[in-house]
Design a protein around this motif. Structure first.
Motif, short mmCIF file in Angstrom:
data_model
loop_
_atom_site.label_atom_id
_atom_site.label_comp_id
_atom_site.label_asym_id
_atom_site.label_seq_id
_atom_site.Cartn_x
_atom_site.Cartn_y
_atom_site.Cartn_z
N ALA A 1 0.84 -1.21 0.00
CA ALA A 1 0.00 0.00 0.00
C ALA A 1 0.87 1.26 0.00
CB ALA A 1 -0.93 0.00 1.22
N TYR A 2 2.11 1.11 0.47
CA TYR A 2 3.02 2.26 0.54
C TYR A 2 4.18 2.14 -0.46
CZ TYR A 2 0.13 3.60 4.32
OH TYR A 2 -0.98 3.99 5.03
N ASN A 3 4.08 1.15 -1.34
CA ASN A 3 5.10 0.97 -2.37
C ASN A 3 4.44 0.25 -3.55
OD1 ASN A 3 7.55 1.16 -3.53
ND2 ASN A 3 8.51 -0.51 -2.38
N ASP A 4 3.48 0.94 -4.18
CA ASP A 4 2.64 0.30 -5.19
C ASP A 4 3.40 0.03 -6.48
OD1 ASP A 4 1.83 2.64 -7.30
OD2 ASP A 4 2.24 3.44 -5.33
N SER A 5 2.86 -0.90 -7.27
CA SER A 5 3.56 -1.37 -8.47
C SER A 5 3.60 -0.30 -9.57
CB SER A 5 2.90 -2.64 -8.98
OG SER A 5 1.55 -2.37 -9.25
N GLN A 6 2.66 0.64 -9.54
CA GLN A 6 2.67 1.68 -10.60
C GLN A 6 3.57 2.86 -10.25
OE1 GLN A 6 -1.42 2.79 -11.84
NE2 GLN A 6 -2.04 0.94 -10.79
N GLY A 7 4.09 2.88 -9.03
CA GLY A 7 4.99 3.97 -8.64
C GLY A 7 4.31 5.29 -8.30
N VAL A 8 3.00 5.24 -8.03
CA VAL A 8 2.29 6.48 -7.70
C VAL A 8 2.74 7.01 -6.33
CG1 VAL A 8 0.02 7.59 -7.46
CG2 VAL A 8 0.30 5.68 -9.04
N ILE B 1 4.00 0.34 12.75
CA ILE B 1 4.37 1.64 12.18
C ILE B 1 5.01 1.48 10.80
CG2 ILE B 1 5.80 3.71 12.47
CD1 ILE B 1 5.36 3.44 15.49
N ALA B 2 4.40 2.14 9.81
CA ALA B 2 4.98 2.21 8.46
C ALA B 2 5.70 3.56 8.36
CB ALA B 2 3.88 2.13 7.40
N LYS B 3 6.85 3.54 7.67
CA LYS B 3 7.59 4.79 7.49
C LYS B 3 7.96 4.94 6.03
CE LYS B 3 9.77 4.83 12.04
NZ LYS B 3 10.99 4.49 12.78
N SER B 4 7.99 6.19 5.55
CA SER B 4 8.46 6.46 4.20
C SER B 4 9.69 7.35 4.26
CB SER B 4 7.38 7.17 3.39
OG SER B 4 6.31 6.30 3.16
N PHE B 5 10.59 7.07 3.33
CA PHE B 5 11.84 7.82 3.26
C PHE B 5 12.13 8.19 1.82
CE2 PHE B 5 12.15 4.72 6.68
CZ PHE B 5 12.70 5.42 7.73
N ILE B 6 12.98 9.21 1.66
CA ILE B 6 13.58 9.50 0.36
C ILE B 6 15.06 9.20 0.52
CG2 ILE B 6 14.21 11.36 -1.25
CD1 ILE B 6 11.49 12.69 -0.54
N LYS B 7 15.59 8.34 -0.39
CA LYS B 7 16.98 7.91 -0.25
C LYS B 7 17.85 8.53 -1.33
CE LYS B 7 18.55 3.63 -1.28
NZ LYS B 7 18.58 2.19 -1.19
N SER B 8 19.00 9.03 -0.92
CA SER B 8 19.95 9.58 -1.89
C SER B 8 20.72 8.43 -2.55
CB SER B 8 20.93 10.52 -1.17
OG SER B 8 21.92 10.94 -2.06
N LEU B 9 20.72 8.40 -3.89
CA LEU B 9 21.34 7.28 -4.61
C LEU B 9 22.83 7.48 -4.80
CD1 LEU B 9 18.54 6.71 -7.27
CD2 LEU B 9 18.97 5.40 -5.17
N ALA C 1 5.58 6.47 -4.91
CA ALA C 1 6.95 6.99 -5.07
C ALA C 1 6.89 8.43 -5.60
CB ALA C 1 7.74 6.10 -6.01
N ALA C 2 6.04 8.65 -6.60
CA ALA C 2 5.92 10.01 -7.18
C ALA C 2 5.38 10.99 -6.14
CB ALA C 2 4.99 9.97 -8.40
N GLN D 1 18.24 11.31 -8.83
CA GLN D 1 19.30 10.82 -7.93
C GLN D 1 18.74 10.45 -6.55
OE1 GLN D 1 22.22 10.08 -8.90
NE2 GLN D 1 21.94 10.94 -10.94
N PHE D 2 17.41 10.35 -6.45
CA PHE D 2 16.77 9.98 -5.19
C PHE D 2 15.73 8.89 -5.46
CE2 PHE D 2 18.44 14.17 -4.47
CZ PHE D 2 18.91 14.14 -3.16
N SER D 3 15.44 8.09 -4.45
CA SER D 3 14.39 7.08 -4.64
C SER D 3 13.49 7.01 -3.40
CB SER D 3 14.99 5.71 -4.93
OG SER D 3 15.60 5.21 -3.76
N HIS D 4 12.32 6.43 -3.63
CA HIS D 4 11.32 6.25 -2.57
C HIS D 4 11.58 4.93 -1.85
CE1 HIS D 4 7.40 5.61 -0.70
NE2 HIS D 4 7.24 4.50 -1.39
N VAL D 5 11.53 4.96 -0.52
CA VAL D 5 11.68 3.73 0.27
C VAL D 5 10.55 3.67 1.30
CG1 VAL D 5 13.16 2.47 1.90
CG2 VAL D 5 14.20 3.78 0.05
N ALA D 6 9.89 2.50 1.39
CA ALA D 6 8.86 2.32 2.41
C ALA D 6 9.25 1.15 3.30
CB ALA D 6 7.52 2.04 1.75
#
Ligand code: AVI
Length: 315
Positions: free
Chosen positions: A198-205, A242-250, A207-208, A229-234
């Motif tokens: 639910a926090y890392n869907d296959s269509q990448g919505v 607890i679910a957490k979302s992050f932005i990761k520097s590549l 993440a966007a 140069q960044f990616s979404h991490v759940a």
């Protein structure tokens, strides 16, 4: 320029570990992406709560204890697209209750859209939208002696830490009167196989949605984030719920924010925490309610037991 946003970006990107508040997700693009998230196959929350509002509308009305001869205000905090609430509003109107619907949202955009939809679909509804802070609105409404029912749906509470959630509900109680009601919708603790997609869907919505925060900082604060140069991490911990979302520097990189005239260093793999999405058990809800003015009058769940709507009474 939004001064608070500027200060929060300076604090969050200057901290170690880095963090940014999820409240900044919701600009125009973020609102659109969140609408898309709610329609995703993996994002079960909206459908589960919709099922409760569709299949158990009469039970909700019953537990709210509203009376046909007593007018009341139905106040929705963080109104969204109103699709779930519409079920309740339609039933209340059909059964002859006397009430005003007061959606409260910081986004005038969201409220305008909601008012258009509701005045078309429910022409008999009295709707008084408030583009304002929740507590300022409640304080103003409380100056008039009228019963109140407050809705806070969609597990919006889950985007707060337990400490802030307790503070929020405590303050809500201070702005209501004995006998008023609070309908609180929360996501329940469940296995990682269901929550994580639910926090890392296959269509990448999602993440966007998360990475839009960097676009927003670029647009509004003149930063030069290279989003590629960044990616979404759940992540999700079933033990705590607890679910957490992050932005990761590549990569190792430096980002300049011109409105701050400041640069921020990122090492490869470094993260910015952007959101928590808490899931709840009955025990967690009880501990958050402890010391507030509310008591549980009833709990409604969907068939799969994914979501819970608590009807709380202000004592
Ligand atoms: C608004 N809030 C309850 C959503 C949630 O599930 O925490 C926001 C969201 N974040 C990622 N997907 C949806």
């Amino acid at each position: 320029m939004n001064q608070q946003f500027l200060e929060d970006v300076a604090t969050g990107l200057g901290a170690s570990p880095k963090f940014l508040s999820s409240k900044y997700f919701y600009d125009k693009k973020g609102d659109e992406l969140f609408m898309k998230i709610m329609a995703l196959p993996e994002y079960y929350l909206t459908r589960a709560e919709m099922e409760i509002f569709t299949a158990q509308t009469d039970r909700i009305i019953d537990l709210l204890g509203v009376l046909k001869e007593t007018p009341f205000d139905l106040i929705e905090l963080g109104a969204g697209d109103g699709s779930k609430t519409k079920k309740l509003l339609a039933a209340l109107l059909a059964q002859g209750y006397d009430f005003d619907y007061i959606p409260v949202d910081i986004s005038a955009n969201v409220l305008e859209h909601l008012e258009d939809v509701l005045s078309r679909d429910l022409p008999d509804l009295t709707i008084r939208p408030q583009a304002n802070d929740y507590f300022q609105t409640l304080e103003t409404l409380n100056q008039v002696d009228r019963s109140k029912v407050v809705l806070y749906l969609g597990s919006n509470l889950g985007n707060l830490s337990d400490e802030l959630a307790h503070k929020f509900i405590y303050e809500l109680g201070a702005n209501l009167n004995p006998g008023d009601k609070f309908l609180l919708g929360v996501d329940r603790i469940k296995p990682v196989e269901i929550v994580l997609p639910a926090y890392n869907d296959s269509q990448g919505v999602t993440a966007a949605f998360n990475l839009n925060l960097l676009h927003r900082i670029n647009r509004e604060l003149g930063a030069n984030f290279n989003i590629n140069q960044f990616s979404h991490v759940a992540e999700y911990d079933e033990g705590t719920g607890i679910a957490k979302s992050f932005i990761k520097s590549l990569t190792t990189q430096t980002v300049y924010v011109s409105a701050l005239d400041e640069s921020f260093e990122f090492s490869e793999g470094e993260t910015i925490q952007t959101e928590i999405s808490r899931k709840y058990s009955q025990a967690v809800i009880k501990s958050i309610l402890e010391g507030t003015d509310f008591k549980i009058l009833g709990v409604l769940k969907d068939e799969k037991d994914y979501f819970a709507d608590y009807i709380l009474g202000r004592q």
